[in-house]
Design a protein around this motif. Structure first.
Motif, PDB file in Angstrom:
ATOM      1  N   HIS A   9     -17.883  -5.158  -2.209  1.00  0.00           N
ATOM      2  CA  HIS A   9     -16.704  -5.513  -1.416  1.00  0.00           C
ATOM      3  C   HIS A   9     -16.940  -5.180   0.058  1.00  0.00           C
ATOM      4  O   HIS A   9     -17.452  -4.107   0.383  1.00  0.00           O
ATOM      5  N   LEU A  11     -15.145  -6.400   4.201  1.00  0.00           N
ATOM      6  CA  LEU A  11     -14.272  -7.277   4.970  1.00  0.00           C
ATOM      7  C   LEU A  11     -14.214  -6.826   6.418  1.00  0.00           C
ATOM      8  O   LEU A  11     -14.572  -5.701   6.759  1.00  0.00           O
ATOM      9  N   ILE A  23      -9.029 -12.424   8.909  1.00  0.00           N
ATOM     10  CA  ILE A  23      -9.694 -11.600   7.902  1.00  0.00           C
ATOM     11  C   ILE A  23     -10.940 -12.335   7.441  1.00  0.00           C
ATOM     12  O   ILE A  23     -10.865 -13.465   6.971  1.00  0.00           O
ATOM     13  N   SER A  25     -13.583 -12.055   4.619  1.00  0.00           N
ATOM     14  CA  SER A  25     -13.617 -11.327   3.362  1.00  0.00           C
ATOM     15  C   SER A  25     -14.490 -12.039   2.332  1.00  0.00           C
ATOM     16  O   SER A  25     -14.828 -13.206   2.485  1.00  0.00           O
ATOM     17  N   THR A  27     -13.394 -12.409  -0.801  1.00  0.00           N
ATOM     18  CA  THR A  27     -12.394 -12.492  -1.854  1.00  0.00           C
ATOM     19  C   THR A  27     -12.477 -13.810  -2.616  1.00  0.00           C
ATOM     20  O   THR A  27     -12.961 -14.803  -2.091  1.00  0.00           O
ATOM     21  N   THR A  33      -4.535 -13.320  -0.555  1.00  0.00           N
ATOM     22  CA  THR A  33      -4.875 -12.388   0.523  1.00  0.00           C
ATOM     23  C   THR A  33      -4.065 -12.709   1.772  1.00  0.00           C
ATOM     24  O   THR A  33      -3.503 -11.822   2.406  1.00  0.00           O
ATOM     25  N   SER A  66      -9.851  -6.699  -3.467  1.00  0.00           N
ATOM     26  CA  SER A  66     -10.112  -7.138  -2.100  1.00  0.00           C
ATOM     27  C   SER A  66      -8.840  -7.542  -1.373  1.00  0.00           C
ATOM     28  O   SER A  66      -8.712  -7.360  -0.164  1.00  0.00           O
ATOM     29  N   ALA A  70      -7.701  -5.670   2.012  1.00  0.00           N
ATOM     30  CA  ALA A  70      -7.548  -6.456   3.238  1.00  0.00           C
ATOM     31  C   ALA A  70      -6.224  -6.138   3.912  1.00  0.00           C
ATOM     32  O   ALA A  70      -6.150  -6.022   5.140  1.00  0.00           O
ATOM     33  N   SER A  87     -16.650  -1.661   4.287  1.00  0.00           N
ATOM     34  CA  SER A  87     -17.545  -2.038   3.182  1.00  0.00           C
ATOM     35  C   SER A  87     -17.865  -0.776   2.380  1.00  0.00           C
ATOM     36  O   SER A  87     -17.730   0.335   2.876  1.00  0.00           O
TER      37      SER A  87
END
Length: 102
Positions: A9, A11, A23, A25, A27, A33, A66, A70, A87
Motif C-alpha cells: 500500500h 499513496l 490522491i 493511490s 486502490t 476513495t 487504502s 487515503a 507507504s
C-alpha cells in the motif's frame, strides 16, 4: 489465506486550490476513495481527484484499507497545506492487510 499483491500500500495526497485534493493511490476502489476523502474533508466529490496509474493482481486486497488510509492522509495534507506521501514495507503491509474470510 493472505492477499498477496505485487506492491505494498502507498499513496500521495496533494492539496490544491479552493479545497481541492488529488490522491495518487494504488486502490481498487477509486469512486469509494473519492467519496470517503470528500466526506472527511467536507467538500463535494468534484473537488477530489483520485488517480491510479495501474493495478493488477490485487485480489481484493486493495479495497477497504487504502480507502480509509487515503482519507486520513488527505485530512493531514489539507491541514498542513502540503503533500504527504505514505507507504509501508512488505512486512507491515502483511500485518495490516486482511486475509480471506473462513
Amino acid at each position: 489465506q493472505e492477499h498477496f499483491y505485487l506492491e505494498p500500500h502507498a499513496l500521495l495526497a496533494v492539496p490544491g486550490e479552493n479545497g481541492e485534493m488529488t490522491i495518487h493511490s494504488c486502490t481498487q476502489c477509486v469512486m469509494k476513495t473519492q467519496r470517503t476523502v470528500a466526506g472527511c474533508l467536507g467538500v463535494p466529490s468534484s473537488k477530489v481527484a483520485v488517480k491510479v496509474k495501474r493495478i493488477g493482481g490485487g485480489f481484493g486486497g486493495k479495497e477497504t484499507f487504502s480507502t480509509f488510509t487515503a482519507a486520513r492522509i488527505a485530512v493531514a495534507s489539507a491541514r498542513l497545506r502540503r503533500p504527504i506521501k505514505w507507504s509501508v514495507g512488505r512486512e507491515e503491509d502483511m500485518l495490516l492487510s486482511g486475509g480471506r474470510h473462513p
